[in-house]
Design an enzyme around this catalytic site. Structure first.
Site, PDB file in Angstrom:
ATOM      1  N   CYS A  38       0.850  -1.203   0.000  1.00  0.00           N
ATOM      2  CA  CYS A  38       0.000   0.000   0.000  1.00  0.00           C
ATOM      3  C   CYS A  38       0.881   1.248   0.000  1.00  0.00           C
ATOM      4  CB  CYS A  38      -0.893  -0.026   1.232  1.00  0.00           C
ATOM      5  SG  CYS A  38      -1.868   1.468   1.490  1.00  0.00           S
ATOM      6  N   SER A  40       0.641   3.824   1.866  1.00  0.00           N
ATOM      7  CA  SER A  40       0.894   4.413   3.188  1.00  0.00           C
ATOM      8  C   SER A  40       2.278   4.019   3.716  1.00  0.00           C
ATOM      9  CB  SER A  40      -0.196   4.023   4.179  1.00  0.00           C
ATOM     10  OG  SER A  40      -1.440   4.552   3.745  1.00  0.00           O
ATOM     11  N   HIS A  43       4.746   6.301   2.245  1.00  0.00           N
ATOM     12  CA  HIS A  43       4.797   7.609   2.929  1.00  0.00           C
ATOM     13  C   HIS A  43       5.811   7.574   4.075  1.00  0.00           C
ATOM     14  CE1 HIS A  43       1.569   9.328   0.673  1.00  0.00           C
ATOM     15  NE2 HIS A  43       0.578   8.730   1.284  1.00  0.00           N
ATOM     16  N   HIS A  59       0.971  -3.223   6.504  1.00  0.00           N
ATOM     17  CA  HIS A  59      -0.278  -3.095   7.266  1.00  0.00           C
ATOM     18  C   HIS A  59      -1.449  -3.608   6.433  1.00  0.00           C
ATOM     19  CE1 HIS A  59      -0.312   0.324   4.605  1.00  0.00           C
ATOM     20  NE2 HIS A  59      -1.618   0.335   4.750  1.00  0.00           N
ATOM     21  N   CYS A 164      -6.429  -3.478   4.149  1.00  0.00           N
ATOM     22  CA  CYS A 164      -6.357  -2.025   3.900  1.00  0.00           C
ATOM     23  C   CYS A 164      -7.109  -1.629   2.632  1.00  0.00           C
ATOM     24  CB  CYS A 164      -4.937  -1.476   3.877  1.00  0.00           C
ATOM     25  SG  CYS A 164      -4.994   0.341   3.692  1.00  0.00           S
TER      26      CYS A 164
HETATM   27  N1  LIG Z   1      -7.626   7.093   4.698  1.00  0.00           N
HETATM   28  C1  LIG Z   1      -7.063   5.921   4.941  1.00  0.00           C
HETATM   29  O1  LIG Z   1      -7.397   5.253   5.929  1.00  0.00           O
HETATM   30  C2  LIG Z   1      -6.041   5.384   4.007  1.00  0.00           C
HETATM   31  C3  LIG Z   1      -5.736   4.014   3.970  1.00  0.00           C
HETATM   32  C4  LIG Z   1      -4.843   3.544   3.005  1.00  0.00           C
HETATM   33  C5  LIG Z   1      -4.217   4.412   2.147  1.00  0.00           C
HETATM   34  N2  LIG Z   1      -4.491   5.746   2.239  1.00  0.00           N
HETATM   35  C6  LIG Z   1      -3.858   6.735   1.352  1.00  0.00           C
HETATM   36  O2  LIG Z   1      -4.578   6.776   0.139  1.00  0.00           O
HETATM   37  C7  LIG Z   1      -3.699   7.266  -0.886  1.00  0.00           C
HETATM   38  C8  LIG Z   1      -3.740   6.345  -2.083  1.00  0.00           C
HETATM   39  O3  LIG Z   1      -3.178   5.084  -1.742  1.00  0.00           O
HETATM   40  P1  LIG Z   1      -2.917   3.982  -2.871  1.00  0.00           P
HETATM   41  O4  LIG Z   1      -2.277   2.838  -2.175  1.00  0.00           O
HETATM   42  O5  LIG Z   1      -4.144   3.784  -3.677  1.00  0.00           O
HETATM   43  O6  LIG Z   1      -1.811   4.756  -3.738  1.00  0.00           O
HETATM   44  P2  LIG Z   1      -1.377   4.538  -5.267  1.00  0.00           P
HETATM   45  O7  LIG Z   1      -0.029   5.118  -5.393  1.00  0.00           O
HETATM   46  O8  LIG Z   1      -1.610   3.127  -5.648  1.00  0.00           O
HETATM   47  O9  LIG Z   1      -2.458   5.417  -6.067  1.00  0.00           O
HETATM   48  C9  LIG Z   1      -2.382   6.797  -6.292  1.00  0.00           C
HETATM   49  C10 LIG Z   1      -2.931   7.048  -7.692  1.00  0.00           C
HETATM   50  O10 LIG Z   1      -3.020   8.453  -7.900  1.00  0.00           O
HETATM   51  C11 LIG Z   1      -2.631   8.744  -9.229  1.00  0.00           C
HETATM   52  N3  LIG Z   1      -2.222  10.151  -9.276  1.00  0.00           N
HETATM   53  C12 LIG Z   1      -1.111  10.713  -8.761  1.00  0.00           C
HETATM   54  N4  LIG Z   1      -1.101  12.057  -8.970  1.00  0.00           N
HETATM   55  C13 LIG Z   1      -2.245  12.338  -9.629  1.00  0.00           C
HETATM   56  C14 LIG Z   1      -2.834  13.531 -10.125  1.00  0.00           C
HETATM   57  N5  LIG Z   1      -2.239  14.715  -9.973  1.00  0.00           N
HETATM   58  N6  LIG Z   1      -4.034  13.464 -10.754  1.00  0.00           N
HETATM   59  C15 LIG Z   1      -4.665  12.266 -10.909  1.00  0.00           C
HETATM   60  N7  LIG Z   1      -4.163  11.091 -10.464  1.00  0.00           N
HETATM   61  C16 LIG Z   1      -2.975  11.127  -9.831  1.00  0.00           C
HETATM   62  C17 LIG Z   1      -1.523   7.739  -9.513  1.00  0.00           C
HETATM   63  O11 LIG Z   1      -1.349   7.533 -10.902  1.00  0.00           O
HETATM   64  C18 LIG Z   1      -2.058   6.490  -8.801  1.00  0.00           C
HETATM   65  O12 LIG Z   1      -2.831   5.680  -9.669  1.00  0.00           O
HETATM   66  C19 LIG Z   1      -2.304   7.367  -0.228  1.00  0.00           C
HETATM   67  O13 LIG Z   1      -2.099   8.700   0.207  1.00  0.00           O
HETATM   68  C20 LIG Z   1      -2.434   6.441   0.972  1.00  0.00           C
HETATM   69  O14 LIG Z   1      -1.542   6.756   2.002  1.00  0.00           O
HETATM   70  C21 LIG Z   1      -5.401   6.237   3.142  1.00  0.00           C
HETATM   71 ZN   LIG Z   2      -2.894   0.983   3.398  1.00  0.00          ZN
END
Ligand SMILES: NC(=O)c1ccc[n+]([C@@H]2O[C@H](COP(=O)([O-])OP(=O)(O)OC[C@H]3O[C@@H](n4cnc5c(N)ncnc54)[C@H](O)[C@@H]3O)[C@@H](O)[C@H]2O)c1
Ligand SMILES: [Zn+2]
Ligand SMILES: [Zn+2]
Length: 364
Positions: A38, A40, A43, A59, A164
């Site tokens: 993931c 996160s 990060h 996680h 997650c």
């Molecule tokens: N809220 C929560 O509880 C929780 C849980 C898990 C993950 N997250 C967060 O969610 C976010 C996404 O996680 P993920 O694992 O899906 O990440 P990921 O890297 O797989 O997905 C991000 C996507 O955003 C796209 N992207 C990047 N910049 C862009 C832009 N300017 N315009 C359009 N698209 C764009 C990328 O191409 C990618 O497909 C992360 O910040 C992660 O930390 C939050």
């Molecule tokens: Zn996650």
């Protein structure tokens, strides 16, 4: 046992031999079968999310219980479990209101189990646990409430995503935003989590689901997960595109699943009057957004966050796996690559490049 350890921000994870103490009272030892990669964890690797080091990341795991500490009643040796990163007490104000993901009973220390200590060590030095799960490791010890018993017939390299991405995404649409049948939705960012927001919105009966991502393959996948329209900001202005697709009104529900101030502001702009914009992305510490407060007053738009898809782990996680086993939600389509633990850095290189939705680290 072997684990992937972050010793220094900005450096690759080190596959290292660590010792793992037995579970204390109220803890469970789990042999990890699989763990998804993931964003996160990334990060933490980049320093956008600060954690004590050295730390075992991971996680999004699932595995088999090998030992339980004194007082554990909800699982026993041999049970299959998904690892939840939200420990719950069951009795605090938030748990009893039905929001256990916001449980008040958290240690003041980051990177430890609930009693403020770690079970992980390297040559006598403490190694920290990311998100109570630390599951980029052959084995882990977690609080009992983080070991969610699941049906034993689900492949563990699929069940792990409910730990997650699948839960966070589907839960953001269904539990947090409560997407209504016939509504319109925009999802900014179609990675592992965003694709599941799309899937959740489709499950809830949204009529129009607009996927926004920079990577064409992500938009192709978005269609597989239920998107009705795709917008690539490298070709079209996303705000204009969403307004055109919604008769100038904007969407009833917008989701930001990337984590930049610009895309959060954009998601808010494309939200209709009385609509709800939900932030799912985790922004770097210090990030700030800038919004005109009068827009809230004049349009009654709302802005909210979603943590872990507002999950009630013991209800929602087994339920999502039932849906998966009945062919009603997709998990297989999420998984682009499978690696052994030694491939964890390659899995994160691919995530950084945007070329995969999810990779899975498979232990057995
Ligand atoms: N809220 C929560 O509880 C929780 C849980 C898990 C993950 N997250 C967060 O969610 C976010 C996404 O996680 P993920 O694992 O899906 O990440 P990921 O890297 O797989 O997905 C991000 C996507 O955003 C796209 N992207 C990047 N910049 C862009 C832009 N300017 N315009 C359009 N698209 C764009 C990328 O191409 C990618 O497909 C992360 O910040 C992660 O930390 C939050
Ligand atoms: Zn996650
Ligand atoms: Zn609680």
């Amino acid at each position: 046992m072997k684990a992937a350890v972050l010793y220094k921000v900005g450096e690759p994870l080190v596959i290292d031999e660590l010792t793992l103490d037995p579970p204390k009272a109220g803890e469970v030892r789990v042999r990890v079968a699989a763990n998804g990669a993931c964003h996160s964890d990334l990060h933490v690797m980049t320093g956008d999310m600060r954690m004590p080091l050295p730390i075992v990341l991971g996680h999004e795991g699932a595995g088999i219980v090998t030992e339980v500490g004194p007082g554990v009643t909800s699982v026993r040796e041999g049970d299959h479990v998904v690892l939840s990163f939200a420990p719950t007490c069951g009795v605090c104000s938030f748990c009893t209101q039905g929001y256990p993901h916001l449980c008040e009973t958290r240690p003041k220390t980051l990177g430890t189990l609930l009693d403020g200590t770690t079970r992980l060590h390297k040559n006598g030095t403490d190694v920290f646990h990311f998100a109570f799960t630390a599951s980029f490791a052959e084995e882990t010890v977690v609080p009992e409430s983080c070991a969610i018993k699941i049906r034993p017939d689900v492949p563990l390299d699929r069940a792990c995503f409910v730990g997650c991405g699948t839960m966070t995404g589907i839960g953001a649409a269904i539990n947090t935003a409560r997407v209504q049948p016939g509504s319109s939705v925009a999802v900014l960012g179609c990675g592992g989590v965003g694709l599941n927001v799309i899937q959740g919105a489709a499950l809830a009966g949204a009529r129009q689901i607009i996927a926004v991502d920079l990577v064409p393959q992500k938009l192709d996948l978005a269609k597989v997960f239920g998107a009705t329209h795709c917008v690539n900001p490298t070709q079209d202005d996303p705000l204009t595109a969403v307004m055109d697709l919604t008769g100038g009104r904007g969407v009833d529900y917008a989701f930001e699943v990337i984590s930049t101030p610009k895309t959060i502001e954009l998601a808010f702009k494309m939200t209709a009057r009385r609509g709800v914009c939900t932030i799912v992305g985790v922004s770097p510490e210090g990030a700030r957004i800038s919004l005109n407060p009068n827009v809230f007053t004049m349009t009654e738009k709302r802005l909210q966050g979603s943590y872990y898809g507002s999950t009630r782990p013991r209800i929602d996680m087994p339920r999502l796996l039932d849906l998966y086993m009945e062919g009603k939600i997709k998990i297989d389509e999420l998984v682009s690559r499978t690696f052994p633990l030694e491939g964890v850095n390659e899995a994160y290189d691919l995530l950084r490049q945007g070329s995969v939705a999810r990779s899975v680290i498979k232990f057995f």
